[in-house]
Structure formats: structure tokens, C-alpha cells
Design a protein around this motif. Structure first.
Motif, PDB file in Angstrom:
ATOM      1  N   PRO A 109      59.601   5.631  28.961  1.00 33.01           N
ATOM      2  CA  PRO A 109      60.511   4.660  29.986  1.00 33.01           C
ATOM      3  C   PRO A 109      59.301   3.755  30.637  1.00 33.01           C
ATOM      4  O   PRO A 109      59.617   2.660  31.280  1.00 33.01           O
ATOM      5  CB  PRO A 109      60.521   5.679  31.348  1.00 33.01           C
ATOM      6  N   MET A 110      57.934   3.580  30.096  1.00 32.77           N
ATOM      7  CA  MET A 110      57.030   2.720  30.536  1.00 32.77           C
ATOM      8  C   MET A 110      57.281   1.365  30.357  1.00 32.77           C
ATOM      9  O   MET A 110      56.995   0.557  31.172  1.00 32.77           O
ATOM     10  CB  MET A 110      55.700   2.775  29.376  1.00 32.77           C
ATOM     11  N   ALA A 111      58.142   0.756  29.368  1.00 30.92           N
ATOM     12  CA  ALA A 111      58.454  -0.547  29.276  1.00 30.92           C
ATOM     13  C   ALA A 111      60.009  -0.862  29.712  1.00 30.92           C
ATOM     14  O   ALA A 111      60.431  -2.081  29.516  1.00 30.92           O
ATOM     15  CB  ALA A 111      58.355  -1.069  27.627  1.00 30.92           C
ATOM     16  N   LEU A 112      60.718   0.047  30.177  1.00 32.59           N
ATOM     17  CA  LEU A 112      62.073  -0.037  30.464  1.00 32.59           C
ATOM     18  C   LEU A 112      62.082  -1.257  31.631  1.00 32.59           C
ATOM     19  O   LEU A 112      62.822  -1.919  31.510  1.00 32.59           O
ATOM     20  CB  LEU A 112      62.639   1.188  31.092  1.00 32.59           C
ATOM     21  N   ASP A 113      61.142  -1.143  32.756  1.00 36.75           N
ATOM     22  CA  ASP A 113      61.490  -2.218  33.576  1.00 36.75           C
ATOM     23  C   ASP A 113      61.264  -3.514  33.177  1.00 36.75           C
ATOM     24  O   ASP A 113      62.257  -4.602  33.414  1.00 36.75           O
ATOM     25  CB  ASP A 113      60.456  -1.882  34.941  1.00 36.75           C
ATOM     26  N   GLU A 114      60.291  -3.912  32.426  1.00 35.47           N
ATOM     27  CA  GLU A 114      60.198  -5.151  31.916  1.00 35.47           C
ATOM     28  C   GLU A 114      61.132  -5.800  30.961  1.00 35.47           C
ATOM     29  O   GLU A 114      62.008  -6.499  30.812  1.00 35.47           O
ATOM     30  CB  GLU A 114      58.857  -5.293  31.131  1.00 35.47           C
ATOM     31  N   MET A 115      61.829  -4.587  30.187  1.00 35.11           N
ATOM     32  CA  MET A 115      62.875  -5.002  29.111  1.00 35.11           C
ATOM     33  C   MET A 115      64.192  -5.290  30.038  1.00 35.11           C
ATOM     34  O   MET A 115      64.893  -6.128  29.554  1.00 35.11           O
ATOM     35  CB  MET A 115      62.847  -3.621  28.224  1.00 35.11           C
ATOM     36  N   LEU A 116      64.501  -4.452  31.023  1.00 30.29           N
ATOM     37  CA  LEU A 116      65.682  -4.690  31.704  1.00 30.29           C
ATOM     38  C   LEU A 116      65.578  -6.078  32.463  1.00 30.29           C
ATOM     39  O   LEU A 116      66.688  -6.728  32.507  1.00 30.29           O
ATOM     40  CB  LEU A 116      65.706  -3.486  32.940  1.00 30.29           C
TER      41      LEU A 116
END
Length: 120
Positions: A31-38
Motif C-alpha cells: 500500500p505504500m504508493a496507494l495514496d499518491e496513485m489515488l
């Protein structure tokens, strides 16, 4: 509106590309990149929908972007002030500050477009 849309697409591309490059071949991508990708997805969606809905989606997308950047800025500043300092922390602080200023400009522009009646 064209400048706002172009900026949204450019920032979305940079955010997504940066996270993909950072976590490429890593089990931590999710989940580490999930916030930036969203946030990148929200910015691209806002720019795509602006042709039909005006600046309404930009308010939410740029608000999310500013929130994300502000959290990253505070975390980095905390590390620099209270330790342990991050490698290249001063550079990150400067870059995140510029990113926040860009996001705040985009929010202001979206509000103005909404007020002028081209916001949906």
C-alpha cells in the motif's frame, strides 16, 4: 481552464511516474504508493471531467493533493527538526513547499472558475 487541466495532467503523470519508479519491483508498492496513485488518478479524472462538469472536480482533486503534500511536508520537517534527519531533507522540504504552492494556486484557480460560472 486549459492551464488548470494541463497542470492536473502533468502533476498526475509526475506523481504516478515517481511512485512507480520508487517502488518498481517492490513488494511494498501496495500500500505504500496507494495514496499518491489515488491523488494522481483524482487529478487526471478532474481534468478529464472538466470539459463536461467545469471546475467542480478540480476542487476535490486539488484539495486532496494539497492535503497529501502538506502531510509529507510536515513529516519531512519533523524529521529535519527533531531527527533523525532524512538524507537530502532540505531538498525535499523545498520541493514539497513548491508542490504545495502549486496546489494552492490550482485550488484558488478552481474556486475562481467556479465563481465565474464556468465551474459546472
Amino acid at each position: 481552464m486549459r492551464a488548470l487541466n494541463g497542470l492536473a495532467y502533468a502533476i498526475a503523470l509526475l506523481l504516478a511516474a515517481g511512485e512507480i519508479a520508487r517502488f518498481w519491483n517492490s513488494d511494498r508498492f501496495f500500500p505504500m504508493a496507494l495514496d499518491e496513485m489515488l491523488v494522481a488518478l483524482a487529478l487526471a479524472w478532474a481534468a478529464w471531467r472538466a470539459r463536461h462538469d467545469g471546475a467542480a472536480w478540480h476542487l476535490a482533486a486539488w484539495g486532496g493533493y494539497c492535503g497529501l503534500v502538506l502531510v509529507l511536508l510536515i513529516e519531512t520537517a519533523d524529521h529535519q527538526i527533531h531527527g533523525p534527519p532524512k538524507a537530502a531533507g532540505s531538498f525535499y522540504l523545498a520541493a514539497l513547499s513548491v508542490m504545495l504552492l502549486i496546489g494552492l494556486w490550482a485550488l484558488r484557480r478552481a474556486f475562481r472558475l467556479m465563481r465565474q460560472g464556468s465551474g459546472g
